[in-house]
Design an enzyme around this catalytic site. Structure first.
Site, PDB file in Angstrom:
ATOM      1  N   MET A  12     -12.158   3.834  -0.412  1.00  0.00           N
ATOM      2  CA  MET A  12     -12.799   3.997   0.894  1.00  0.00           C
ATOM      3  C   MET A  12     -13.513   5.344   0.889  1.00  0.00           C
ATOM      4  O   MET A  12     -13.138   6.290   1.598  1.00  0.00           O
ATOM      5  CB  MET A  12     -11.756   3.916   2.011  1.00  0.00           C
ATOM      6  CG  MET A  12     -11.172   2.533   2.180  1.00  0.00           C
ATOM      7  SD  MET A  12      -9.816   2.474   3.385  1.00  0.00           S
ATOM      8  CE  MET A  12      -8.440   2.894   2.315  1.00  0.00           C
ATOM      9  N   MET A  60      -9.024   7.628   0.304  1.00  0.00           N
ATOM     10  CA  MET A  60      -9.914   7.978   1.417  1.00  0.00           C
ATOM     11  C   MET A  60     -10.443   9.389   1.238  1.00  0.00           C
ATOM     12  O   MET A  60      -9.718  10.281   0.792  1.00  0.00           O
ATOM     13  CB  MET A  60      -9.154   7.894   2.738  1.00  0.00           C
ATOM     14  CG  MET A  60      -8.484   6.573   3.007  1.00  0.00           C
ATOM     15  SD  MET A  60      -7.809   6.559   4.676  1.00  0.00           S
ATOM     16  CE  MET A  60      -6.281   5.691   4.403  1.00  0.00           C
ATOM     17  N   HIS A  98      -8.440   0.663  -4.065  1.00  0.00           N
ATOM     18  CA  HIS A  98      -9.339   0.453  -2.923  1.00  0.00           C
ATOM     19  C   HIS A  98     -10.001   1.787  -2.573  1.00  0.00           C
ATOM     20  O   HIS A  98      -9.365   2.676  -1.997  1.00  0.00           O
ATOM     21  CB  HIS A  98      -8.526  -0.097  -1.739  1.00  0.00           C
ATOM     22  CG  HIS A  98      -9.320  -0.321  -0.498  1.00  0.00           C
ATOM     23  ND1 HIS A  98      -8.723  -0.540   0.730  1.00  0.00           N
ATOM     24  CD2 HIS A  98     -10.662  -0.382  -0.276  1.00  0.00           C
ATOM     25  CE1 HIS A  98      -9.660  -0.717   1.644  1.00  0.00           C
ATOM     26  NE2 HIS A  98     -10.842  -0.611   1.065  1.00  0.00           N
ATOM     27  N   SER A 130       0.836  -1.196   0.000  1.00  0.00           N
ATOM     28  CA  SER A 130       0.000   0.000   0.000  1.00  0.00           C
ATOM     29  C   SER A 130       0.871   1.247   0.000  1.00  0.00           C
ATOM     30  O   SER A 130       1.629   1.492   0.948  1.00  0.00           O
ATOM     31  CB  SER A 130      -0.909   0.023   1.223  1.00  0.00           C
ATOM     32  OG  SER A 130      -1.550   1.275   1.342  1.00  0.00           O
ATOM     33  N   HIS A 184      -1.097  -1.392  -4.221  1.00  0.00           N
ATOM     34  CA  HIS A 184      -2.380  -1.124  -3.572  1.00  0.00           C
ATOM     35  C   HIS A 184      -2.565   0.387  -3.425  1.00  0.00           C
ATOM     36  O   HIS A 184      -1.721   1.085  -2.854  1.00  0.00           O
ATOM     37  CB  HIS A 184      -2.420  -1.800  -2.209  1.00  0.00           C
ATOM     38  CG  HIS A 184      -3.773  -1.814  -1.579  1.00  0.00           C
ATOM     39  ND1 HIS A 184      -4.795  -2.624  -2.024  1.00  0.00           N
ATOM     40  CD2 HIS A 184      -4.281  -1.109  -0.530  1.00  0.00           C
ATOM     41  CE1 HIS A 184      -5.870  -2.429  -1.270  1.00  0.00           C
ATOM     42  NE2 HIS A 184      -5.584  -1.513  -0.370  1.00  0.00           N
ATOM     43  N   GLY A 230      -2.934  -4.122   8.890  1.00  0.00           N
ATOM     44  CA  GLY A 230      -2.153  -4.639  10.003  1.00  0.00           C
ATOM     45  C   GLY A 230      -1.466  -5.971   9.784  1.00  0.00           C
ATOM     46  O   GLY A 230      -1.039  -6.605  10.757  1.00  0.00           O
ATOM     47  N   MET A 274     -11.361  -6.520   5.510  1.00  0.00           N
ATOM     48  CA  MET A 274     -10.597  -5.554   6.292  1.00  0.00           C
ATOM     49  C   MET A 274     -10.255  -6.150   7.650  1.00  0.00           C
ATOM     50  O   MET A 274     -11.131  -6.623   8.380  1.00  0.00           O
ATOM     51  CB  MET A 274     -11.388  -4.264   6.476  1.00  0.00           C
ATOM     52  CG  MET A 274     -11.678  -3.496   5.187  1.00  0.00           C
ATOM     53  SD  MET A 274     -10.186  -3.014   4.294  1.00  0.00           S
ATOM     54  CE  MET A 274      -9.364  -1.966   5.515  1.00  0.00           C
ATOM     55  N   ASP A 289      -6.643  -6.851   4.127  1.00  0.00           N
ATOM     56  CA  ASP A 289      -6.046  -5.517   4.205  1.00  0.00           C
ATOM     57  C   ASP A 289      -6.091  -5.001   5.634  1.00  0.00           C
ATOM     58  O   ASP A 289      -7.157  -4.929   6.243  1.00  0.00           O
ATOM     59  CB  ASP A 289      -6.820  -4.567   3.274  1.00  0.00           C
ATOM     60  CG  ASP A 289      -6.214  -3.171   3.222  1.00  0.00           C
ATOM     61  OD1 ASP A 289      -5.153  -2.943   3.837  1.00  0.00           O
ATOM     62  OD2 ASP A 289      -6.813  -2.303   2.561  1.00  0.00           O
ATOM     63  N   ASP A 297      -4.812   3.108  -1.820  1.00  0.00           N
ATOM     64  CA  ASP A 297      -5.814   3.398  -0.791  1.00  0.00           C
ATOM     65  C   ASP A 297      -6.329   4.827  -0.951  1.00  0.00           C
ATOM     66  O   ASP A 297      -5.600   5.788  -0.701  1.00  0.00           O
ATOM     67  CB  ASP A 297      -5.214   3.234   0.603  1.00  0.00           C
ATOM     68  CG  ASP A 297      -5.177   1.783   1.048  1.00  0.00           C
ATOM     69  OD1 ASP A 297      -6.185   1.088   0.871  1.00  0.00           O
ATOM     70  OD2 ASP A 297      -4.136   1.354   1.588  1.00  0.00           O
TER      71      ASP A 297
END
Length: 215
Positions: A67, A36, A65, A7, A32, A176, A136, A174, A34
């Site tokens: 979000m 947001m 992705h 990511s 990846h 942690g 997630m 996805d 991300d």
């Protein structure tokens, strides 16, 4: 072997192209992206212009992705020759089946993500239509959160449904993910893992990628 999608949210944006080339050289499989919006999740990351700036910097495909709220309005902006898949959140799409079709109309794979508190059964009506299910393992919105182990059972449930029905979608995890989680996730049925700080922290990208892929 499980695939890795680093990511770029956790990368050093002052040398983003260099770090993307580094993860490719180290053996990653996807990039990846991300995105947001500060509404669906409590943070703002970047938009399509940052992603498009990476076109030509690497041969790795984009794993987008979103979000964001009302993702249908922006899906077309994230379609490039490098885009392999675009994933939206089940929680953000009141007409999920239609949104999946909208993504596929651009000739890219359609994915659906679910948050940690969303049950696997929420996807039952669209599993036949998707190319990717993203589970997630943290609450979306921030990089660097701790992995929530309760999602492992959800991955297993989705994997079992895939087997029982003969579906061909991939399962992505996805949030942690650390090297010690990988074998458990793969055993549960995961095909792709997203790595943020686990890939980019410390600056030794090659060793970090190898630790995730090979233990």
């Amino acid at each position: 072997m499980i695939k890795l999608a680093p990511s770029i949210l956790a990368a050093d944006f002052s040398k983003l192209g260099e770090e993307v080339r580094a993860v490719e050289k180290a053996g990653a499989h996807l990039i990846h992206i991300d995105v947001m919006d500060g509404c669906f999740v409590p943070n703002i990351s970047f938009g399509a212009c940052v992603m498009k700036s990476l076109c030509g910097k690497s041969a790795l495909p984009f794993d987008v992705h979103l979000m964001i709220e009302s993702p249908d309005r922006y899906i077309g902006s994230f379609v490039t020759e490098t885009t392999e898949s675009i994933t939206v959140h089940q929680e953000a799409c009141p007409h999920l089946h239609r949104t999946i079709g909208h993504i596929k109309s651009f000739g890219v794979k359609a994915g659906v993500a679910i948050n940690p508190a969303t049950p696997a059964a929420a996807l039952d009506c669209v599993l036949a239509n998707v190319d990717l299910v993203m589970v997630m393992a943290v609450n979306p919105g921030f990089s660097g959160q701790a992995f929530i182990p309760q999602v492992i059972d959800k991955i297993y449930q989705i994997s079992e449904s895939r087997k029982e029905n003969g579906f061909s979608f991939e399962i992505e995890v996805d949030g942690g993910v650390l090297p010690e989680h990988v074998w458990v996730l793969e055993a549960a049925g995961a095909d792709i893992i997203v790595g943020g700080k686990a890939v980019f922290a410390g600056g030794n990208i090659e060793d970090n990628v190898k630790a995730l892929l090979f233990g």
